[in-house]
Write a protein that holds these residues in place. Sequence first.
Motif, mmCIF file in Angstrom:
data_model
loop_
_atom_site.group_PDB
_atom_site.id
_atom_site.type_symbol
_atom_site.label_atom_id
_atom_site.label_comp_id
_atom_site.label_asym_id
_atom_site.label_seq_id
_atom_site.Cartn_x
_atom_site.Cartn_y
_atom_site.Cartn_z
ATOM 1 N N CYS A 1 57.496 -87.931 2.253
ATOM 2 C CA CYS A 1 57.683 -88.610 0.972
ATOM 3 C C CYS A 1 57.877 -87.575 -0.130
ATOM 4 O O CYS A 1 57.313 -86.478 -0.079
ATOM 5 N N LEU A 2 58.683 -87.944 -1.130
ATOM 6 C CA LEU A 2 58.929 -87.124 -2.302
ATOM 7 C C LEU A 2 58.355 -87.819 -3.524
ATOM 8 O O LEU A 2 58.588 -89.006 -3.739
ATOM 9 N N ILE A 3 57.595 -87.070 -4.324
ATOM 10 C CA ILE A 3 56.926 -87.638 -5.494
ATOM 11 C C ILE A 3 57.266 -86.804 -6.724
ATOM 12 O O ILE A 3 56.653 -85.745 -6.956
ATOM 13 N N PRO A 4 58.249 -87.205 -7.531
ATOM 14 C CA PRO A 4 58.545 -86.458 -8.762
ATOM 15 C C PRO A 4 57.611 -86.885 -9.884
ATOM 16 O O PRO A 4 57.249 -88.061 -10.003
ATOM 17 N N LEU B 1 54.535 -78.266 -3.508
ATOM 18 C CA LEU B 1 54.726 -78.652 -4.900
ATOM 19 C C LEU B 1 55.715 -77.678 -5.523
ATOM 20 O O LEU B 1 55.490 -76.469 -5.539
ATOM 21 N N TYR B 2 56.828 -78.229 -6.004
ATOM 22 C CA TYR B 2 57.886 -77.431 -6.611
ATOM 23 C C TYR B 2 57.751 -77.503 -8.126
ATOM 24 O O TYR B 2 57.711 -78.591 -8.698
ATOM 25 N N ALA C 1 56.425 -83.170 -5.753
ATOM 26 C CA ALA C 1 55.568 -82.980 -4.588
ATOM 27 C C ALA C 1 56.284 -83.521 -3.358
ATOM 28 O O ALA C 1 57.014 -84.517 -3.425
ATOM 29 N N GLU C 2 56.071 -82.869 -2.231
ATOM 30 C CA GLU C 2 56.660 -83.266 -0.958
ATOM 31 C C GLU C 2 55.534 -83.278 0.071
ATOM 32 O O GLU C 2 54.862 -82.264 0.260
ATOM 33 N N VAL C 3 55.299 -84.429 0.688
ATOM 34 C CA VAL C 3 54.182 -84.550 1.624
ATOM 35 C C VAL C 3 54.688 -85.023 2.980
ATOM 36 O O VAL C 3 55.707 -85.712 3.076
ATOM 37 N N PHE C 4 53.948 -84.670 4.040
ATOM 38 C CA PHE C 4 54.366 -84.951 5.406
ATOM 39 C C PHE C 4 53.213 -85.519 6.223
ATOM 40 O O PHE C 4 52.045 -85.278 5.942
ATOM 41 N N SER C 5 53.571 -86.253 7.257
ATOM 42 C CA SER C 5 52.594 -86.756 8.221
ATOM 43 C C SER C 5 53.328 -87.191 9.474
ATOM 44 O O SER C 5 54.545 -87.425 9.449
ATOM 45 N N ASP C 6 52.602 -87.332 10.558
ATOM 46 C CA ASP C 6 53.187 -87.865 11.786
ATOM 47 C C ASP C 6 52.987 -89.371 11.900
ATOM 48 O O ASP C 6 53.412 -89.979 12.881
#
Length: 396
Positions: free
Chosen positions: A362-365, A305-306, A371-376
């Motif tokens: 995914c990027l969620i402003p 989270l930026y 927010a920046e989230v990751f998954s495989d």
Amino acid sequence: MRFAFRRLAVAALTVAIASVSTACGSDSQTTDHASVLDVGAYSTQRPDSGFDDRSSRSRGMLVESLRLGERVVFGSEVAPEFSAGHGGKVLATGSGFRNADGVSAAAMEPFNPLAAFISNAQDTPYIGEYHKHYELSVALVAFPDDQTAANAAAAMEREDFGANGSNVPVPLADHPTALSHWRPGTPNLGSWMAFKSVVIAVYVEGVQANLDQLAGFVSKTYQQQMPKLESYTPTSPDQLSMLRMDRDNLLTRLVKTDDAIPDQRSFAVYSARGFAGLGADPTTAARDYDAQGVQAIAVSDNKYLYKLNDAAASKSFTNYLAGDSTVSKYIPIAGVPGTVDVMCFKATQPNPTIVGARRFRCLIPYDGVVAEVFSDQESDVRQLAAAQYLLLKDAG
């Protein structure tokens, strides 16, 4: 492999806007979104802040170590031979201190160290087994007072000096209080110097046993490092356990996916410069974060989270992240149905420098954060992004 956070590669994407019907009622927005968005098993409830609510010396040591990490010199600021960042690491743990280049836990622990951080840089991002290379490690270790730091520096140098009978002292004319030595014929040099209550430990390696060059690198490191420590105000030892990690409550705005245990890799809050120092090109990253208005970065498991200056900055920074091209070479994929601004991506190749799941992103402003989230897994990253979207909206 050294741990490092790296900015991920993507191209800009405009997500299709899906219309969402809204029912009447003062709290209908959350209910209707939740009924439309697929969040899978993820919770959209804001996590609690228990990790910061109690006294904890180990948490305080982590926070103080990250404060040192904000001020450690980048290798690229010393010389072009150290242009490739190889990340940084907190050396202080609840059970003791880790050994590292130039840092001996056994030698320094009798002097009650409070925090420690080490940063490494080399001449190339990837080092082969037989590759002769340039390497620079800079460690900062905080002690209770100036005299204790001076005593600890002497103890660490003395222990390292005694490890090999061929070592000889190396005086540095520009830094007469520095304690340095090398083994003639070997292409490396170690040096220790107290600056106020902090010990600066420097280890440098070259491609040849050139003492003038090695000593020059060390002197330049001290010249670059000392001004960065001028702004450092040490935390009093009796206040260390009271240091809070998340003053801006950023971690509680990220979806809970793992235990909330303070940890430099999986649960922490960084300054923009401190976070930049963990990557392959810290100088460029720090410059870009400053230009984009990034104030802090929270790391929680597979999420960042930026914190930005305002809503306009968060939109601009989302585009920056979406266009930042590095190892993984992300390409756009469909976003989260029922949302407008969420962008999602798929990596075209793995990134060997990244720890953890990074295939989908995914990027969620929202307002003044991104927010920046990751998954495989593609379906999972959309569910996580949907949950993160709802949490940000509801947490405000």
